[in-house]
Design a protein around this motif. Structure first.
Motif, short mmCIF file in Angstrom:
data_model
loop_
_atom_site.label_atom_id
_atom_site.label_comp_id
_atom_site.label_asym_id
_atom_site.label_seq_id
_atom_site.Cartn_x
_atom_site.Cartn_y
_atom_site.Cartn_z
N GLY A 120 39.18 8.71 -4.01
CA GLY A 120 39.88 9.95 -4.29
C GLY A 120 38.97 10.94 -5.00
N PHE A 121 39.56 11.97 -5.55
CA PHE A 121 38.80 12.99 -6.29
C PHE A 121 38.17 12.38 -7.53
N SER A 122 37.02 12.91 -7.91
CA SER A 122 36.36 12.50 -9.14
C SER A 122 36.14 13.73 -10.02
N THR A 123 36.47 13.62 -11.29
CA THR A 123 36.33 14.74 -12.22
C THR A 123 34.92 15.34 -12.11
N PRO A 196 39.03 18.39 -14.27
CA PRO A 196 39.83 17.44 -13.51
C PRO A 196 40.74 18.23 -12.56
N GLN A 197 41.54 17.53 -11.76
CA GLN A 197 42.56 18.21 -10.97
C GLN A 197 43.81 18.42 -11.83
N PRO A 198 44.58 19.50 -11.63
CA PRO A 198 44.42 20.53 -10.59
C PRO A 198 43.47 21.66 -10.96
N PHE A 199 42.81 21.56 -12.13
CA PHE A 199 41.99 22.67 -12.61
C PHE A 199 40.75 22.90 -11.73
N ALA A 200 40.21 21.82 -11.12
CA ALA A 200 39.05 21.97 -10.25
C ALA A 200 39.43 22.76 -8.99
N ALA A 201 40.58 22.47 -8.40
CA ALA A 201 41.01 23.18 -7.20
C ALA A 201 41.24 24.65 -7.49
N LEU A 202 41.82 24.96 -8.64
CA LEU A 202 42.05 26.35 -9.02
C LEU A 202 40.73 27.07 -9.26
N LEU A 257 52.86 9.51 -3.23
CA LEU A 257 51.84 9.13 -2.26
C LEU A 257 52.29 9.36 -0.82
N GLU A 258 53.57 9.15 -0.55
CA GLU A 258 54.08 9.29 0.82
C GLU A 258 54.45 10.73 1.16
N ARG A 259 54.84 11.52 0.16
CA ARG A 259 55.28 12.90 0.40
C ARG A 259 54.63 13.83 -0.63
N PRO A 260 53.30 13.90 -0.62
CA PRO A 260 52.59 14.64 -1.67
C PRO A 260 52.93 16.12 -1.75
N ASN A 284 42.86 17.93 -3.22
CA ASN A 284 42.34 16.56 -3.11
C ASN A 284 42.57 15.87 -4.45
N ASP A 285 43.34 14.81 -4.46
CA ASP A 285 43.78 14.22 -5.72
C ASP A 285 43.05 12.92 -6.04
#
Length: 329
Positions: A120-123, A196-202, A257-260, A284-285
């Motif tokens: 998954g995503f890594s900080t 970290p996420q969600p701050f990286a995506a923003l 996980l099933e309905r992100p 990406n989480d």
């Protein structure tokens, strides 16, 4: 459910502790659901946030337990509140639990919420695109923003620097809460920041930035990131409520996980996450372990790493810090 700010709950800790005892005693006496005071953070905790935002998704909520949530922007204040008894349960760094135990502050890890993993995503640590920093050696003499000293972020920074023959005193380290990290990078108060996420995506959407390294660069194995913890005495006293909570947390993890996209939209609607929907919904989480089993082997590796890095002076019995008996079978 009530969600409060960390500054509020840190006032009058003694009163809060007394109130918690009174509420717990009354609940036990009259068969009412136990109120669990939970301290939570600002990143990588979506399954827990779902329970706080939408308790009607939880089959045991209001029957075996209710949640009183308090959001903390800094891990230090959350740890202080937990140790003082102002909150009963806390999400937090698994590495922090080990470090605390070595200093005599004991907590039990009862569930895994998220992991730093190649799955998954890594900080990630970013600079502005215009920055003269293009690689780790270029960081010498620069200011680096992390979320606190003796945290996972501090360890990842130290490990990355050492791979290039640098030490942490070669940079200036500034503790900054994650919600303020982007502004600090943009304003030039730091040259490089931890996201970290969600701050990286923003950040990637709103600024022109460049990745320098991530958490797995210096620590090349999976590790527990965020765990749920409690004090042993409290957990045993309210075992049924804790088991009910973890049943619901496992269901929330499965739902996430099933309905992100649906789960993340619920968090946006509940204002648990303040992010542009198009960014957050496609984010990406981190990896979330569906069983919520804490990886003891990974914790032992991290302890070895912390001791080698000088963060931890003496080893502790890591297995004694984990109690998986409250997890659903």
């Amino acid at each position: 459910m009530r969600v409060t700010d960390s500054n509020v709950i840190l006032r009058g800790v003694a009163a809060a502790c007394l109130l918690g005892v009174v509420i717990a005693s009354a609940s036990a006496a009259f068969g009412q659901p136990v109120t669990l005071r939970v301290g939570y953070g600002a990143a990588a905790e979506e399954p827990l946030w779902l329970l706080l935002a939408k308790p009607d998704l939880a089959r045991n909520y209001g029957k075996a337990y209710t949640l009183d949530g308090s959001r903390f922007t800094g891990s230090d204040k959350r740890a202080q509140a937990f140790e003082a008894g102002a909150i009963d349960l806390a999400s937090g760094s698994a590495n922090g639990v080990i470090f605390g135990a070595a200093e005599g502050v004991l907590a039990k890890m009862i569930a895994s919420i998220s992991r730093e993993s190649s799955r998954g995503f890594s900080t990630t640590f970013y600079v502005k695109e215009s920055s003269p920093i293009n690689s780790i050696p270029d960081m010498k003499g620069k200011t680096v923003g992390i979320n606190g000293f003796f945290t996972s972020g501090h360890l990842w920074l130290k490990a990355a620097l050492e791979k290039h023959g640098l030490v942490e005193t070669d940079v200036k380290i500034t503790p900054i809460p994650f919600p303020a990290m982007q502004e600090s990078l943009d304003a030039g108060r730091v040259d490089l920041g931890q996201f970290p996420q969600p701050f990286a995506a923003l950040l990637e959407r709103q600024m022109k930035v460049r990745k320098i390294f991530d958490a797995k660069y210096g620590v090349p194995f999976d590790e527990e990131l965020i765990v749920l913890m409690g004090k042993d005495e409290f957990l045993k006293k309210h075992a049924d409520a804790i088991r009910a909570l973890l049943e619901d947390l496992k269901d929330a993890t499965k739902f996430y996980l099933e309905r992100p996209r649906e789960a993340r939209q619920l968090l946006i609607d509940a204002k648990m996450v303040r992010a542009a929907p198009d960014v957050y919904l496609a984010m990406n989480d981190y990896f979330h372990e569906p069983t919520m089993q804490v990886d003891v082997e990974a914790l032992e590796k991290m302890q070895e790493f912390q001791i080698k890095a000088g963060f931890q002076k003496k080893p502790v019995d890591v297995k004694s810090l984990v109690d998986l008996s409250y997890l659903p079978k």
